[in-house]
Design a protein around this motif. Structure first.
Motif, short mmCIF file in Angstrom:
data_model
loop_
_atom_site.label_atom_id
_atom_site.label_comp_id
_atom_site.label_asym_id
_atom_site.label_seq_id
_atom_site.Cartn_x
_atom_site.Cartn_y
_atom_site.Cartn_z
N LEU A 90 -49.01 58.78 31.49
CA LEU A 90 -49.87 59.70 32.23
C LEU A 90 -49.41 61.14 32.06
N GLY A 91 -48.10 61.35 32.07
CA GLY A 91 -47.57 62.71 32.03
C GLY A 91 -47.38 63.26 33.44
N ASP A 92 -46.73 64.39 33.51
CA ASP A 92 -46.49 65.02 34.81
C ASP A 92 -47.81 65.45 35.45
N VAL A 93 -47.87 65.32 36.75
CA VAL A 93 -49.07 65.74 37.49
C VAL A 93 -48.66 66.75 38.56
N PRO A 94 -49.58 67.62 38.98
CA PRO A 94 -50.98 67.74 38.57
C PRO A 94 -51.12 68.28 37.14
N GLN A 95 -52.33 68.14 36.59
CA GLN A 95 -52.60 68.59 35.23
C GLN A 95 -53.83 69.49 35.18
N ASP A 96 -53.74 70.61 35.85
CA ASP A 96 -54.84 71.58 35.81
C ASP A 96 -54.89 72.24 34.44
N SER A 97 -56.07 72.43 33.94
CA SER A 97 -56.24 73.00 32.60
C SER A 97 -55.67 74.40 32.47
N ALA A 103 -46.10 72.00 26.63
CA ALA A 103 -45.10 70.94 26.45
C ALA A 103 -45.54 69.65 27.12
N ASN A 104 -46.11 69.76 28.31
CA ASN A 104 -46.62 68.58 29.02
C ASN A 104 -47.72 67.90 28.20
N ILE A 105 -48.66 68.70 27.74
CA ILE A 105 -49.78 68.16 26.96
C ILE A 105 -49.28 67.52 25.67
N GLN A 106 -48.37 68.19 24.98
CA GLN A 106 -47.83 67.65 23.74
C GLN A 106 -47.10 66.34 23.97
N ASN A 107 -46.37 66.25 25.08
CA ASN A 107 -45.63 65.03 25.39
C ASN A 107 -46.57 63.84 25.56
N VAL A 108 -47.65 64.04 26.26
CA VAL A 108 -48.63 62.97 26.47
C VAL A 108 -49.31 62.61 25.16
N PHE A 109 -49.68 63.61 24.39
CA PHE A 109 -50.33 63.36 23.11
C PHE A 109 -49.40 62.60 22.15
N ASP A 110 -48.12 62.86 22.23
CA ASP A 110 -47.19 62.22 21.30
C ASP A 110 -47.21 60.71 21.44
N THR A 111 -47.37 60.22 22.67
CA THR A 111 -47.48 58.77 22.89
C THR A 111 -48.91 58.28 22.75
#
Length: 244
Positions: A90-97, A103-111
């Motif tokens: 899921l990644g760290d939350v919250p995830q406001d655009s 780095a958060n977005i890249q981490n989630v995309f990597d998996t």
């Protein structure tokens, strides 16, 4: 005996999918980033009567780990019949655009995205040796741009940028991959298991891991089903096809 590799399978939906496919007579490679945890799970399953499940170390974010897993399957089976790309975060939350870090977005995309591509490309030659190759990319209804644009959709308010975007990208990869492999006998589909009660969401989902796994298996093994589709149990029609 046909073989299947499930990434992220040492718990929750992946684990239940492994159990149900084992009961159907498949040799299941239970993919786990931590081999010791995977072997502990398999030991417990063996004690419960599951004998055709094997733990395999695979970190979808690591090229060397994925290649080593591929080499093991190739040496032991010579081919792979089904690949279920289940690993996801899921990644760290919250995830406001407007505030979520790159780095958060890249981490989630990597998996969730690059990890799927990495594993698929590594195993594609083994899958081509199967008589009925299947690739199921485990996505989320949250990856549907059509539904996210509909204010009446029940999950409309959940707009977590890292997770949602990664699943939309995964859906796009599924479409392009299915098109590329359509003349080679492959069935490549995106499958949303539904909002399921797991550790992933603090067990807030209404569906069970048993029903989620059953849904994945249904649309993975359907010999008459099409390729390049997006399935979801939340879609109330006969085909269970979700809009992209």
């Amino acid at each position: 005996m046909d073989s299947v590799l499930i990434t992220g399978a040492n718990r929750s939906i992946g684990l239940e999918t492994a159990k149900q496919l084992s009961e159907k007579g498949f040799l299941v490679y239970l993919g786990s980033r931590d081999l010791a945890k995977g072997e502990e799970v398999v030991k417990d399953l063996n004690q419960k009567g599951f004998q055709n499940i094997k733990a395999i170390q695979i970190d979808v974010t690591n090229d060397e780990s994925v290649l080593e897993a591929k080499n093991i399957v190739e040496k032991e089976q010579g081919k792979l019949d089904i690949l279920i790309n289940n690993a996801g975060i899921l990644g760290d939350v919250p995830q406001d655009s407007s505030t979520t870090s790159v780095a958060n977005i890249q981490n989630v995309f990597d998996t969730n995205f690059f990890g799927v591509i990495r594993v698929t490309q590594a195993f594609i030659e083994l899958l081509k040796k199967s008589d009925n190759p299947r690739i199921s990319n485990i996505t989320s209804g949250l990856g549907s741009l059509t539904l996210h644009s509909d204010p009446t959709w029940k999950y409309y308010a959940f707009k977590a940028v890292s997770y949602v975007s990664s699943k939309t990208a995964l859906n796009a990869f599924t479409i392009t991959l299915a098109h590329e492999l359509k003349d080679l006998g492959f069935k490549v589909n995106a499958i949303d298991p539904g909002y399921t009660a797991t550790d992933f969401n603090h067990h807030s989902g209404p569906a069970s891991v048993e029903s989620a796994a059953s849904f994945i298996i249904k649309h993975t093994l359907d010999e008459k089903g099409p390729t390049g589709k997006f399935y979801s149990p939340d879609i109330e029609n006969e085909s269970e096809e979700s809009p992209w």
